[in-house]
Design a protein around this motif. Structure first.
Motif, PDB file in Angstrom:
ATOM      1  N   PHE A  85       0.823  -1.214   0.000  1.00  0.00           N
ATOM      2  CA  PHE A  85       0.000   0.000   0.000  1.00  0.00           C
ATOM      3  C   PHE A  85       0.859   1.267   0.000  1.00  0.00           C
ATOM      4  O   PHE A  85       0.694   2.135  -0.872  1.00  0.00           O
ATOM      5  CB  PHE A  85      -0.920  -0.007   1.225  1.00  0.00           C
ATOM      6  N   ILE A  86       1.756   1.367   0.950  1.00  0.00           N
ATOM      7  CA  ILE A  86       2.605   2.559   1.035  1.00  0.00           C
ATOM      8  C   ILE A  86       3.530   2.647  -0.180  1.00  0.00           C
ATOM      9  O   ILE A  86       3.820   3.738  -0.681  1.00  0.00           O
ATOM     10  CB  ILE A  86       3.433   2.555   2.337  1.00  0.00           C
ATOM     11  N   GLY A  87       3.972   1.488  -0.666  1.00  0.00           N
ATOM     12  CA  GLY A  87       4.850   1.473  -1.838  1.00  0.00           C
ATOM     13  C   GLY A  87       4.175   2.040  -3.073  1.00  0.00           C
ATOM     14  O   GLY A  87       4.787   2.808  -3.833  1.00  0.00           O
ATOM     15  N   ILE A  88       2.914   1.672  -3.305  1.00  0.00           N
ATOM     16  CA  ILE A  88       2.170   2.206  -4.453  1.00  0.00           C
ATOM     17  C   ILE A  88       2.007   3.716  -4.307  1.00  0.00           C
ATOM     18  O   ILE A  88       2.170   4.473  -5.269  1.00  0.00           O
ATOM     19  CB  ILE A  88       0.794   1.521  -4.574  1.00  0.00           C
ATOM     20  N   MET A  89       1.689   4.158  -3.099  1.00  0.00           N
ATOM     21  CA  MET A  89       1.518   5.589  -2.855  1.00  0.00           C
ATOM     22  C   MET A  89       2.828   6.349  -3.070  1.00  0.00           C
ATOM     23  O   MET A  89       2.840   7.432  -3.665  1.00  0.00           O
ATOM     24  CB  MET A  89       1.034   5.812  -1.419  1.00  0.00           C
ATOM     25  N   ALA A  90       3.919   5.787  -2.584  1.00  0.00           N
ATOM     26  CA  ALA A  90       5.218   6.442  -2.731  1.00  0.00           C
ATOM     27  C   ALA A  90       5.616   6.540  -4.197  1.00  0.00           C
ATOM     28  O   ALA A  90       6.163   7.557  -4.648  1.00  0.00           O
ATOM     29  CB  ALA A  90       6.279   5.686  -1.935  1.00  0.00           C
TER      30      ALA A  90
END
Length: 341
Positions: free
Chosen positions: A203-208
């Motif tokens: 999740f955070i990786g996609i956002m980053a």
């Protein structure tokens, strides 16, 4: 005051006064009246243009930001009220957070564009990890042998997050709000910890990755920043809204939310506190334990605290507060920023 409401009162007064002499049904030759309601820009275009220029300049000053959650109408709604119109919102709201970002009524799109250009207002929406996980679990719960649901959660999370991000450019938003609560991992087993980290990383990786490719778009955070393992993206966020403040029933709760989020790696200079206006469906919502309004209490508290923003949900219900529209929200903005327009 609402124009229709004013006209309705005038008509009602006429009928009541005439009741001592004749009924409204006895009127045989009603006289038409041409009512003209001018906007500020029509009354004095030069003065209004100067006001809008000052408003846009105010956006650039150092002030406590105000975010309002907005229950925007969708394209299949045939009617909507003034409480669902962006042009009726108080001018000094900085960011409007849409509750229905996937499908926006054409009139709302036009309002967005006008408010952005003329008033400098910006628009965002929330991408919520917990909401996606709940949606996935609901799919699993409804599965049967005849209609199984064998999609892996990480695949579901990837597809849903990626799709939700497309709303930014599709519907002309100015940014996004990343919602992630997470949990304290101290008591997780090895397997549980691995699963938890994999989900956060996706999740955070996609956002980053999206943020790196769209640096011009503002990103905000909503949740518990102390629970995010890799805080690099949190540090890039413009405002960090602390979700625990939403359930506070005293100003002490606002302070506790700040204290719990103030851990190593979390920037404490951009905290946002969020609360709600009242809800006709739930008499407990919108009030502090002492009976005061949450929005007013937050404004009074935040005006003297090191917080960057105040967030208000349920604002549509305040539209109808007399003697003016959005009375409580307007008063809160004045408390937060006494010199604002």
């Amino acid at each position: 005051m609402n124009k229709i409401y004013k006209f309705g009162l005038a008509l009602l007064a006429s009928c009541v006064a005439a009741g001592t002499m004749t009924s409204c049904d006895d009127w045989t030759e009603p006289e038409s009246v041409d009512l003209v309601y001018n906007t500020p820009g029509e009354v004095d275009p030069a003065a209004y243009a100067k006001y809008l220029a000052g408003l846009r300049q105010y956006r650039q000053t150092d002030h406590k930001l105000v975010y309002a959650w907005f229950n925007n109408p969708t394209s299949d709604q045939t009617t909507n009220t003034r409480a669902e119109r962006i042009d009726a919102l108080p001018d000094s709201i900085d960011f409007v957070v849409f509750n229905n970002p996937a499908d926006i009524a054409p009139a709302t799109v036009a309002d967005m564009n006008a408010a952005r250009e003329n008033r400098g207002m910006k628009f965002s929406y929330v991408i919520d990890f917990d909401a996606m996980k709940l949606a996935y679990l609901n799919h699993v719960a409804l599965a049967t042998e005849e209609e199984p649901y064998d999609v892996d959660f990480l695949d579901f999370l990837t597809d849903t997050t990626s799709t939700t991000l497309t709303f930014v450019k599709k519907n002309n938003f100015d940014g996004i709000m990343i919602a992630y609560t997470g949990k304290n991992t101290t008591h997780l087993t090895g397997t549980e910890l691995t699963e938890y980290k994999n989900q956060e990383n996706v999740f955070i990786g996609i956002m980053a990755d999206w943020h790196a490719r769209n640096p011009e778009m503002q990103i905000d955070f909503f949740g518990k920043p102390q629970n995010v393992a890799n805080k690099d993206l949190v540090n890039d966020c413009h405002v960090i809204f602390l979700s625990e403040s939403q359930s506070a029933n005293s100003v002490y709760g606002f302070g506790m939310a700040k204290a719990m989020a103030s851990v190593e790696g979390v920037p404490t200079d951009r905290f946002g506190i969020i609360t709600s206006y009242t809800d006709p469906a739930d008499e407990k919502v919108g009030y502090m334990a002492d009976g005061s309004l949450c929005i007013t209490s937050l404004a009074n508290w935040a005006s003297g605290e090191n917080v960057k923003a105040a967030g208000f949900t349920n604002v549509a219900y305040d539209y109808f507060t007399l003697p003016t529209t959005y009375k409580v929200v307007r008063e809160a903005i004045q408390i937060l920023n006494p010199s604002n327009l």
